[in-house]
Design an enzyme around this catalytic site. Structure first.
Site, PDB file in Angstrom:
ATOM      1  CB  CYS A  39      -0.960  -0.003   1.191  1.00  0.00           C
ATOM      2  SG  CYS A  39      -0.149  -0.182   2.787  1.00  0.00           S
TER       3      CYS A  39
ATOM      4  CG  HIS B  28      -4.007   0.531   4.656  1.00  0.00           C
ATOM      5  ND1 HIS B  28      -3.450  -0.302   3.702  1.00  0.00           N
ATOM      6  CD2 HIS B  28      -5.082   1.124   4.048  1.00  0.00           C
ATOM      7  CE1 HIS B  28      -4.161  -0.216   2.590  1.00  0.00           C
ATOM      8  NE2 HIS B  28      -5.152   0.636   2.771  1.00  0.00           N
TER       9      HIS B  28
END
Length: 435
Positions: free
Chosen positions: A83, A386
């Site tokens: 990510c 994330h």
């Protein structure tokens, strides 16, 4: 085993491997998967998958001014804690001048006649001569914003990253800012040298929109990287004993800003205890006069010894794209903690004139910037959490969360706890009268 490329990953080696067992079991599995791929069952499953993709594409419709419009944005599949890479790629893809340069480069064919048509099993042990970061970056940018698919898998780019950036090998979470710097630096170096006999710097010189006066050289000749992101800082150091002043000019691709300590306990915009930290506070902290502590004594050439001194930064030249990195991760005795403070930032009209060395030589519009993209880290630590990104495209804001792309609004973007901010030069509307 990757069922698309049939590459085999060894967890003990933390690498893709090409060696087989004595009985050739890995190759037998590959052959079995290839047979399945050609079977009627797989063909039927493929047709069903295409129908599902078409239905999901149809669901990406939006009503704008009463008419139905397709969301042409494409997501990036997560290849295993990638990510950090996806958020940076989506941000860069929405910086129009930078993105267009790469998309307009001619394609480079890397494979010769002997390997044409064969599958390539990627491994770190293969040499670096047969990979091009510029080419894979170009292909990835071309795949985004076409609207032909809901998500694109950047595995070829990721393999090249593994080869030329050893720090990013494996599938652990990485720092998005660190990746961005490595990516820009390696793109810059490869463009300087050219590829396949074609000098990219020569192509840059032919681009009239990136004139020589706007270039900032870092480690040699200018490229599109330095022409777009390159700025210059003036570093002033004054000896407190004799008053000697030392000046040095340093090129930069981004500015790393501390979040002032007095704001570090304020975690949300609506929290009432004290004022909200703003991006201007962070910029002021970066450019304010600072007295160096005992561990950073300045070697004064007039006193001929290390002395107490003050330091101040000025921006001597602003870049076309101003990249601001908020330093949210700090080392303590044993851990790297995150500063989760909310920092207020403008979506348009960021005025950088007061930080310039010679503001009187700048026009009223040349110091204004509008936000193009924001990278956000969700979670508590640099090795976990994330990354997602917000970016504006043709006047609409999108939220990029790996393979998922959704429309959003300015209010949502303004509430984000930014980690990296990309500001582009403000474009004055044609024909607008200034009062």
């Amino acid at each position: 085993m990757d069922c698309s490329s049939y590459s085999t990953y060894c967890y003990r080696c933390d690498d893709f491997v090409v060696n087989d067992t004595k009985l050739g079991l890995v190759q037998k599995v590959r052959e079995h998967l290839q047979n399945l791929e050609n079977s009627a069952f797989t063909a039927d499953r493929y047709r069903k998958r295409k129908l599902l993709e078409n239905s999901s594409l149809n669901s990406k419709l939006l009503k704008v001014n009463g008419s139905t419009t397709a969301i042409c944005a494409t997501g990036l599949r997560n290849l295993g804690n990638t990510c950090f890479m996806n958020a940076i790629l989506q941000s860069l893809s929405n910086i129009e001048q930078f993105c267009c340069y790469f998309k307009e480069l001619p394609a480079v064919e890397l494979r010769n006649g002997k390997t044409a048509g064969r599958r390539t099993y990627h491994t770190r042990s293969q040499g670096d001569s047969n990979v091009s970061l510029v080419e894979e970056f170009r292909k990835t940018l071309c795949a985004l914003w076409q609207g032909s698919q809901t998500a694109f898998s950047p595995e070829s780019l990721f393999y090249v990253v593994w080869k030329i950036m050893p720090n990013f090998r494996g599938y652990q979470q990485q720092d998005a800012h660190e990746f961005m710097r490595y990516l820009l630096d390696h793109l810059h170096l490869e463009l300087q040298g050219g590829f396949n006999g074609v000098s990219r710097s020569a192509m840059l010189q032919e681009n009239s929109s990136l004139s020589a006066s706007n270039k900032c050289c870092i480690n040699g000749a200018s490229t599109v990287v330095t022409a777009i992101f390159g700025g210059i800082l003036q570093n002033e150091v004054n000896c407190l004993i004799c008053g000697t002043e030392s000046r040095k000019f340093d090129p930069f691709l981004d500015l790393s800003l501390d979040i002032p300590s007095q704001f570090r306990s304020k975690r949300s915009k609506n929290q009432e205890n004290g004022p909200v930290c703003s991006l201007r506070d962070c910029l002021r902290s970066f450019t304010d006069l600072e007295e160096l502590d005992e561990t950073e004594l300045y070697m004064c050439h007039k006193c001929k010894k290390k002395q107490k001194s003050t330091k101040k930064f000025w921006i001597q030249k602003l870049p076309k794209v101003l990249c601001l990195h908020l330093k949210r991760f700090h080392w303590t005795a044993y851990l790297r903690n995150k500063v989760d403070t909310y920092v207020e930032f403008p979506l348009r009209g960021l005025d950088m004139k007061c930080y310039l060395l010679e503001p009187e030589n700048s026009g009223p519009e040349s110091c204004l910037y509008d936000l193009a993209a924001v990278v956000v880290h969700h979670g508590s630590g640099v090795g976990s959490g994330h990354y997602t990104a917000y970016a504006v495209h043709e006047g609409r804001w999108f939220h990029f969360n790996d393979s998922t792309v959704t429309l959003t609004d300015e209010e949502t973007v303004g509430k984000a706890k930014a980690y990296i901010l990309f500001y582009v030069e403000h474009q004055a509307k044609a024909g607008s009268d200034k009062l």
